[in-house]
Every structure is written in C-alpha cells, then in structure tokens.
Design a protein around this motif. Structure first.
Motif, PDB file in Angstrom:
ATOM      1  N   ALA A   1      -3.408   3.358  -4.785  1.00 47.98           N
ATOM      2  CA  ALA A   1      -4.739   3.132  -4.217  1.00 47.98           C
ATOM      3  C   ALA A   1      -5.698   2.847  -5.361  1.00 47.98           C
ATOM      4  N   ALA A   2      -6.841   2.259  -5.022  1.00 45.73           N
ATOM      5  CA  ALA A   2      -7.884   2.020  -6.013  1.00 45.73           C
ATOM      6  C   ALA A   2      -8.658   3.308  -6.276  1.00 45.73           C
ATOM      7  N   ALA A   3      -9.590   3.251  -7.217  1.00 44.95           N
ATOM      8  CA  ALA A   3     -10.351   4.442  -7.599  1.00 44.95           C
ATOM      9  C   ALA A   3     -11.149   5.013  -6.434  1.00 44.95           C
ATOM     10  N   ASP A   4     -11.572   4.163  -5.510  1.00 43.56           N
ATOM     11  CA  ASP A   4     -12.343   4.643  -4.363  1.00 43.56           C
ATOM     12  C   ASP A   4     -11.459   5.116  -3.214  1.00 43.56           C
ATOM     13  N   GLY A   5     -10.146   5.088  -3.411  1.00 43.59           N
ATOM     14  CA  GLY A   5      -9.222   5.548  -2.393  1.00 43.59           C
ATOM     15  C   GLY A   5      -8.700   4.466  -1.470  1.00 43.59           C
ATOM     16  N   SER A   6      -9.255   3.268  -1.532  1.00 42.95           N
ATOM     17  CA  SER A   6      -8.795   2.187  -0.653  1.00 42.95           C
ATOM     18  C   SER A   6      -7.395   1.731  -1.076  1.00 42.95           C
ATOM     19  N   SER A   7      -6.552   1.466  -0.069  1.00 46.68           N
ATOM     20  CA  SER A   7      -5.169   1.076  -0.371  1.00 46.68           C
ATOM     21  C   SER A   7      -4.637  -0.017   0.543  1.00 46.68           C
ATOM     22  N   ARG A   8      -5.417  -0.461   1.518  1.00 42.24           N
ATOM     23  CA  ARG A   8      -4.958  -1.479   2.456  1.00 42.24           C
ATOM     24  C   ARG A   8      -5.553  -2.825   2.078  1.00 42.24           C
ATOM     25  N   TRP A   9      -4.734  -3.782   1.627  1.00 43.50           N
ATOM     26  CA  TRP A   9      -3.299  -3.572   1.436  1.00 43.50           C
ATOM     27  C   TRP A   9      -2.938  -3.951   0.002  1.00 43.50           C
ATOM     28  N   ILE A  10      -2.186  -3.063  -0.675  1.00 44.99           N
ATOM     29  CA  ILE A  10      -1.704  -3.387  -2.014  1.00 44.99           C
ATOM     30  C   ILE A  10      -0.560  -4.386  -1.920  1.00 44.99           C
ATOM     31  N   THR A  11       0.392  -4.104  -1.050  1.00 44.99           N
ATOM     32  CA  THR A  11       1.539  -4.996  -0.904  1.00 44.99           C
ATOM     33  C   THR A  11       1.280  -6.034   0.181  1.00 44.99           C
ATOM     34  N   SER A  12       2.146  -7.034   0.226  1.00 47.94           N
ATOM     35  CA  SER A  12       1.962  -8.162   1.130  1.00 47.94           C
ATOM     36  C   SER A  12       2.434  -7.854   2.543  1.00 47.94           C
ATOM     37  N   GLU A  13       2.092  -8.761   3.448  1.00 43.71           N
ATOM     38  CA  GLU A  13       2.542  -8.630   4.827  1.00 43.71           C
ATOM     39  C   GLU A  13       4.065  -8.686   4.916  1.00 43.71           C
ATOM     40  N   VAL A  14       4.692  -9.473   4.053  1.00 46.80           N
ATOM     41  CA  VAL A  14       6.153  -9.567   4.050  1.00 46.80           C
ATOM     42  C   VAL A  14       6.764  -8.210   3.726  1.00 46.80           C
ATOM     43  N   SER A  15       6.213  -7.541   2.724  1.00 45.77           N
ATOM     44  CA  SER A  15       6.706  -6.214   2.360  1.00 45.77           C
ATOM     45  C   SER A  15       6.487  -5.215   3.481  1.00 45.77           C
ATOM     46  N   ARG A  16       5.345  -5.300   4.137  1.00 42.96           N
ATOM     47  CA  ARG A  16       5.059  -4.351   5.211  1.00 42.96           C
ATOM     48  C   ARG A  16       6.010  -4.547   6.392  1.00 42.96           C
ATOM     49  N   HIS A  17       6.339  -5.793   6.712  1.00 40.39           N
ATOM     50  CA  HIS A  17       7.321  -6.045   7.772  1.00 40.39           C
ATOM     51  C   HIS A  17       8.682  -5.461   7.390  1.00 40.39           C
TER      52      HIS A  17
ATOM     53  N   PHE B   1      20.239  12.317   4.450  1.00 39.43           N
ATOM     54  CA  PHE B   1      20.128  11.385   3.334  1.00 39.43           C
ATOM     55  C   PHE B   1      18.651  11.084   3.148  1.00 39.43           C
ATOM     56  N   VAL B   2      18.175  11.096   1.899  1.00 38.94           N
ATOM     57  CA  VAL B   2      16.740  10.951   1.624  1.00 38.94           C
ATOM     58  C   VAL B   2      16.474   9.636   0.901  1.00 38.94           C
ATOM     59  N   THR B   3      15.662   8.795   1.535  1.00 36.73           N
ATOM     60  CA  THR B   3      15.143   7.600   0.882  1.00 36.73           C
ATOM     61  C   THR B   3      13.666   7.827   0.593  1.00 36.73           C
ATOM     62  N   LEU B   4      13.295   7.716  -0.669  1.00 39.86           N
ATOM     63  CA  LEU B   4      11.889   7.830  -1.068  1.00 39.86           C
ATOM     64  C   LEU B   4      11.306   6.434  -1.144  1.00 39.86           C
ATOM     65  N   LYS B   5      10.229   6.198  -0.394  1.00 40.34           N
ATOM     66  CA  LYS B   5       9.587   4.882  -0.371  1.00 40.34           C
ATOM     67  C   LYS B   5       8.224   4.952  -1.051  1.00 40.34           C
ATOM     68  N   ILE B   6       7.996   3.994  -1.953  1.00 41.06           N
ATOM     69  CA  ILE B   6       6.712   3.901  -2.643  1.00 41.06           C
ATOM     70  C   ILE B   6       6.236   2.453  -2.571  1.00 41.06           C
ATOM     71  N   ALA B   7       4.977   2.255  -2.230  1.00 45.85           N
ATOM     72  CA  ALA B   7       4.357   0.931  -2.281  1.00 45.85           C
ATOM     73  C   ALA B   7       3.237   1.001  -3.319  1.00 45.85           C
ATOM     74  N   MET B   8       3.344   0.195  -4.376  1.00 53.41           N
ATOM     75  CA  MET B   8       2.422   0.392  -5.500  1.00 53.41           C
ATOM     76  C   MET B   8       2.084  -0.922  -6.198  1.00 53.41           C
ATOM     77  N   SER B   9       1.025  -0.841  -7.006  1.00 50.69           N
ATOM     78  CA  SER B   9       0.634  -1.956  -7.852  1.00 50.69           C
ATOM     79  C   SER B   9       1.580  -2.034  -9.049  1.00 50.69           C
TER      80      SER B   9
END
Length: 357
Positions: free
Chosen positions: A177-193, A163-171
């Motif tokens: 990610a931003a234009a410079d490649g930085s992505s930590r952190w777009i989503t909150s700590e609650v989402s990451r947990h 079974f395949v679950t596709l996970k995306i964390a996005m703005s």
C-alpha cells in the motif's frame, strides 16, 4: 504388446500407460476444492479395449472405480477379468461410500494398475486387500503425474494439516500500500482475475483482523464478469478483534469463520477439523510473517507489479532476521507473466543444518 516394468506386479503394457494418462485427464474433471481427492479410473478388457471410465465428482458421490464399473455396466460390457487403471490406490474403508477394493473384487477385476499410493491411514490398504484376493496389482505408474493431479490434497493428507499457500500482491519495492494506506490497485486487472481463479480452487481464505478492519475485503471468488463462482471458500479471520456487523465479510460468499487466536498452528488445526485441505493466506503482513516464522508456508504466490512506492507498509512484517545469514531463502518454481505484472511461485527452502563446532 510393448511393456515396461515400473514396480511390483506384472510389467505395464503400453495400453495401460495410455489408459493411465486418460485416467489422469478424467481425474481433473473432479472439483479442485473438495475434502476428497481427484481420482480417475479406466477399465480395460483383455485386448486393451476400454470397457468403462469414471472419475470422482466430489464428496458423497461414487468413487472413480465404482463410476467406471457403472459405466461398463451401462455399456453392456463385462468386468470379469478386466484391468482397472486408477490414479490413486483404491480405498479400503467404508465412509459415505463402500470400499472400492471390495467393489473391484466383486466385479471380477483381475488386475489393478495404480499411480499413487494412498497416504491416508483411514483409507489405505486397498492394494493389500486386492492382492489377498488374488488380484494382480502394479503400483508406481506415472507417479509424478499422479501426484501433480492430486495437488494440495496429497501433502495435506501426508502432513495432517491444510496445505498453505501464502499470497502477496506488492509493488516492485515490496510495498502492499502507499503511505496513505491506499492499495487499490497495485496489481493489474489480469493479476486480480488470476488471483480470483486461485481463490475458486482453495477451501479457505485467511486474513488477520487488521486486514479485515482496514481493507474491509469480501474475500469472495469471482469470475471476469464480477459474478460469484459456484464454489466459495470459507472466509477466515484470525485474531481477537471483532468483525463489524456491517463488514463485507458478512455479505454474499463463503461461510465466515472467526478464529480468535494468533497461533498459525491452531488455525490450521481448526481448519483441518473442518476438512479444509488448502488454505490461502492473503494477509496482511503480520499474519503472513506469523505463518513464515512458524514454518507453515508450503508455497508462496507473489504478484509483483512494476510500480515503485518508496514508502508504505511492506509485504512482510518482522521475521526476526538480523543478518543476511538468517534470511528466509526460497526456490522459484515458476515465473508467470500476467499483463504488466509477474507472478512468482516459490517454495521456502528448509533451514541450513547448523554446523558442528
């Protein structure tokens, strides 16, 4: 005693419905990540009293029915003439353990009430075996609830692949990610947990070599304190480029599996051979698009943060969509607030049938 007729066999008594709900709760005590299904069983006496309970604790341990029979024996209660209420059809094959159908027959069980038929051709046939021995069998009891408890295991067995679950964390504007490649952190700590809890329930996490090289992820499942969960999924890297010797993927965590292919179907075939039932595809956009184009995404988890980036890599690479009529449509199953973010759980709709000219 009140009863309901829900399928083949004698009508279902109220005590049996209560026992089935208890069996479903017992099943949830089993591991979420395991090659074998979560199963619960309750043994009832002639007056509806509980004589034994059991659940499957993981591969290689006694199945729920055998555990319930052992519980009855430990209580000093007889099983002759009892009713076994079980969430999944008793197995009829010998693997690491013997057939549950034979164990129930040997114990003198007179009736079996089943929630979900076993779709596994290797293990199925328990109902027929029980009936051939003169056991009354009722199937199809609280089936929707039974399927829900089985989770990803059931469609995995039915489809012959993980079974395949596709996970995306996005703005909010679909950037990962931003234009410079930085992505930590777009989503909150609650989402990451929440995402780490999801990792702890799957058998494997897959990323492409691009994500492995750029983000250097560890792909571990951790609790709120940052400690490793007891269960760590396989860490799967898809693509031809090598994983560096000092990559975090080679640190503490699940086994690292490098699949040198770009074919999602081959990825799933190799993971299926490893008894993987549920794989979480975490990225990046190229791998995500490959699974969507191949029609191999069963469920999408989109963690969306109230952030606008305006530029930077998007969550999904080219899907070959030219016009709005070609868009990949989804059905939202739930929307869950997670701190400032929301989690959208959706399934991909089947393509519309082509109209005849």
């Amino acid at each position: 005693m009140a009863s309901t007729d829900l399928g083949t066999g004698a009508p279902v008594a109220a005590a049996e419905l209560t026992a089935m709900r208890r069996a479903l709760a017992l099943a949830l005590r089993g591991p979420a990540s395991d090659p074998n299904p979560r199963v619960g069983c309750v043994l009832l006496g002639p007056d509806g009293e509980v004589r034994g309970e059991g659940w499957h604790r993981g591969a290689g341990t006694p199945h729920a029915e055998v555990a319930a029979l052992a519980d009855a024996a430990a209580r000093g209660l007889p099983t002759e003439g009892a009713t076994a209420v079980v969430t999944l059809e008793p197995c009829n094959h010998t693997g690491r353990t013997g057939p549950c159908s034979e164990a129930l027959i040997a114990a003198g069980v007179a009736r079996v009430v089943v929630s979900v038929d076993d779709p596994n051709p290797v293990a199925s046939g328990g109902v027929e075996r029980l009936r051939s021995a003169g056991v009354d069998v009722q199937t199809g009891v609280l089936t929707a609830e039974g399927r829900a408890v089985l989770g990803a295991w059931l469609p995995s067995v039915e489809r012959g692949r993980p079974f395949v679950t596709l996970k995306i964390a996005m703005s909010l504007d679909g950037r990962i990610a931003a234009a410079d490649g930085s992505s930590r952190w777009i989503t909150s700590e609650v989402s990451r947990h929440h995402a780490h809890d999801l990792r702890a329930e799957v058998d494997a996490i897959a990323v492409g070599t691009g994500t492995a090289l750029v983000d250097d992820p560890s792909l571990t499942a951790r609790n709120a304190a940052g400690e490793l969960h007891g269960h760590q999924p396989l860490r799967v890297v898809v693509g031809h480029r090598d994983v560096p010797a000092d990559a975090r993927l080679r640190g503490p965590g699940g086994e690292l599996v490098h699949l040198r292919t770009h074919d999602p179907a081959q990825v799933l075939a190799e993971l299926h051979a490893r008894d993987v039932r549920h794989v979480l595809v975490e990225g990046g956009p190229t791998l995500a698009a490959a699974f969507v184009r191949a029609g191999l995404v069963d469920e999408l988890h989109a963690y969306v943060a109230p952030v606008l980036l305006g530029s930077g890599p998007s969550a999904m690479a080219d899907l070959g969509v030219v016009s709005i009529g070609d868009a990949v449509r989804l059905t939202t199953r739930s929307v869950i607030p997670l701190g400032p973010d929301v989690l959208v759980v959706a399934t991909i709709d089947p393509p519309s049938p082509t109209e005849e000219p």
